[in-house]
Enzyme design. Sequence first.
Site, PDB file in Angstrom:
ATOM      1  N   ASP A 140      30.282  -9.602 -76.537  1.00 31.45           N
ATOM      2  CA  ASP A 140      31.509  -9.318 -75.792  1.00 31.45           C
ATOM      3  C   ASP A 140      32.658  -9.496 -76.768  1.00 31.45           C
ATOM      4  O   ASP A 140      32.437  -9.941 -77.905  1.00 31.45           O
ATOM      5  CB  ASP A 140      31.658 -10.262 -74.579  1.00 31.45           C
ATOM      6  N   HIS A 189      34.625  -3.771 -73.890  1.00 29.95           N
ATOM      7  CA  HIS A 189      34.367  -5.190 -74.215  1.00 29.95           C
ATOM      8  C   HIS A 189      33.821  -5.324 -75.629  1.00 29.95           C
ATOM      9  O   HIS A 189      32.921  -6.135 -75.874  1.00 29.95           O
ATOM     10  CB  HIS A 189      33.363  -5.795 -73.224  1.00 29.95           C
ATOM     11  N   GLU A 245      34.133  -1.769 -67.336  1.00 27.20           N
ATOM     12  CA  GLU A 245      35.539  -1.960 -67.695  1.00 27.20           C
ATOM     13  C   GLU A 245      35.935  -1.331 -69.030  1.00 27.20           C
ATOM     14  O   GLU A 245      36.716  -1.908 -69.780  1.00 27.20           O
ATOM     15  CB  GLU A 245      35.876  -3.463 -67.710  1.00 27.20           C
TER      16      GLU A 245
HETATM   17  C1  ACM Z   1      31.802  -7.852 -65.125  1.00 26.87           C
HETATM   18  O1  ACM Z   1      31.996  -8.889 -64.456  1.00 26.87           O
HETATM   19  N1  ACM Z   1      32.793  -7.335 -65.846  1.00 26.87           N
HETATM   20  C2  ACM Z   1      30.529  -7.167 -65.119  1.00 26.87           C
END
Ligand code: ACM
Length: 604
Positions: A140, A189, A245
């Site tokens: 991440d 991410h 996201e």
């Molecule tokens: C997430 O909580 N962004 C999968």
Amino acid sequence: MTLLIVILGAFLQLIPQPAYVETMPGFCDADKVTVKKEIADTPDLPDSDESYVLIITQGDIRMRARSEAGIFYAEQTLAAIRRQCQGRVPAMKIIDYPRFEYRGAHIDVSRHFFDKEVIKRQLRTFASLKLNRFHWHLTDGAGWRLQIDRYPKLTEGVEHYTREDVREVLALADSLHITVIPEIEMFGHSEEVLEAYPELRCKGDAGCSSVYCLGKEKTFRFLENVLDEVIELFPSEYIHIGGDEADMEVWARCPECRCRMHRERLSDVGQLQSYGITRIEKFVNSRGRRIIGWDEILQGGLAENAVVMSWRGEEGGRTAASMGHGVIMTPGEYCYLDGYQDTKSSEPVAMGNFVPLSKIYGYDPAPASMPGHEFVLGVQTNLWTEWIETPPHLEYMLYPRVMALAEIAWSPVELRDYADFRKRALSACRELQEEGYNTFDLETEAGERPEYSDTLHHKAFGCKVSYQTEYSESYDGGGAEALTDGLQGPWHFKTRWQGFLNTDAVYTVDLGEIADFCEVKSCFTQWYTAWICMPVEVSFEASLDGKDFFPLGSEVSAIDLKNPRPLFHTFSWNGKARARYVRVTARINDDKWGWLFTDELIIN
Ligand code: ACM
Ligand code: ZN
């Protein structure tokens, strides 16, 4: 298969609750008898490799299952019974099987790193709860945590797992019948990757974006090379490729991404994402594996045999299930362990969510009324670690909440009984504490905000409210009546609270006739982690005719707007007044940034 459920005596405190238990006369001295284990195809067992029969008589203990996994779960059950009965075990027959084939727990090791010993310790507990998937969020923006030989810069200067560490975790997981599913986040991410390999950025990205450029072939080469190493290391059928996201606006501005969209006849960036996911899926399939992705992978069309992990509520999961895709339910409201589990002011700072034990326990991931419920493979808790720095804190957030997940994932829904489960969870927490785990103290749980269960009958009850600034449709608290319906909000801001975004909250109640009153008050809440702030000042005014207002008084807040804990404060005026209208002005901070949330305007 319909089974008769026999209620157990108080002596058994098992989590998860077995599907069927029949007590028999007599006791077995468990330390003296041998345990006979048999793997055989048996018609009395439900159609699952994880099911088992455990028969305890005065003379012996027998377990039978179709596979090693079934025997393993019989052993877990027997071990728990023996611990509780201290050797003298009542005779009984247990026939047990899981409700869901996928029973998962996720831990984010990017935001804060937890070493292999911490992970192994949790796996042992997960297995004793009959969980069988560990979703390892290895990458991440905050740090890439997996050694990749071909791209050493990914882990330069950050704590990470070597291949040897991973093999050690995998060996333990294998012995515990847990499949470890690695997650390699794409296409968002990914700040940490772009920092190490800036050539994977979009054109025009000055260094602040989190998405890979999907116009560049080298992005796919990079991801495929990484996945090759991941696939070589992890035997899991499923590889999690993230997908959540992604800031797709960056792609819309990038000439290379736009060129790709033109060439591939993709009409929007959602389709570009779908193109990328489908390409990665084909690659993963070509290596004999399958992908799981967060529910955003539905945007722009779902790749062929992808499994969807539904986190933004259940909608994505329901859509995917109705299309015949496998689904894992993990909606934030029920399954996110980064939220608060209690209301005590001593709770460590958490994300802006309230997920107590009872909430998870009350969740049904696949009710029979849900179209496509048979495609729900299972359910999982997620533990994101932005606010979690230490192993004791990690365990505090996991236990006992993972126990609730384990029970809803394994036990028949007909057996649910929260009061009984809570007692068992208390006992299980005590056992864990004896082994040195740091669990949440369920015994001192404060629970829901007391005001939530009352209906207040005050002078403004049922009176009409007019708004001089607008409340948000997303957080309307019940609409135009919300502030005078007598209902105060729960601890969490998502229901009954009315939110005003980037503005003062100004509203006026009409009492219907001129009245005497001596108190006006309104409670506001602050959740810094959800951008909800206390007003800096709340003033109260009154009027006889609704035109000319005179001041009653005001209260300035002394609350630190950066205090990250959930806070509640009732702003009030006390005195003597006679009026028909009362106006409240809650002033937002000078930057006009964030939300104001209030639940009821109370006049006495
Ligand atoms: C997430 O909580 N962004 C999968
Ligand atoms: Zn691009």
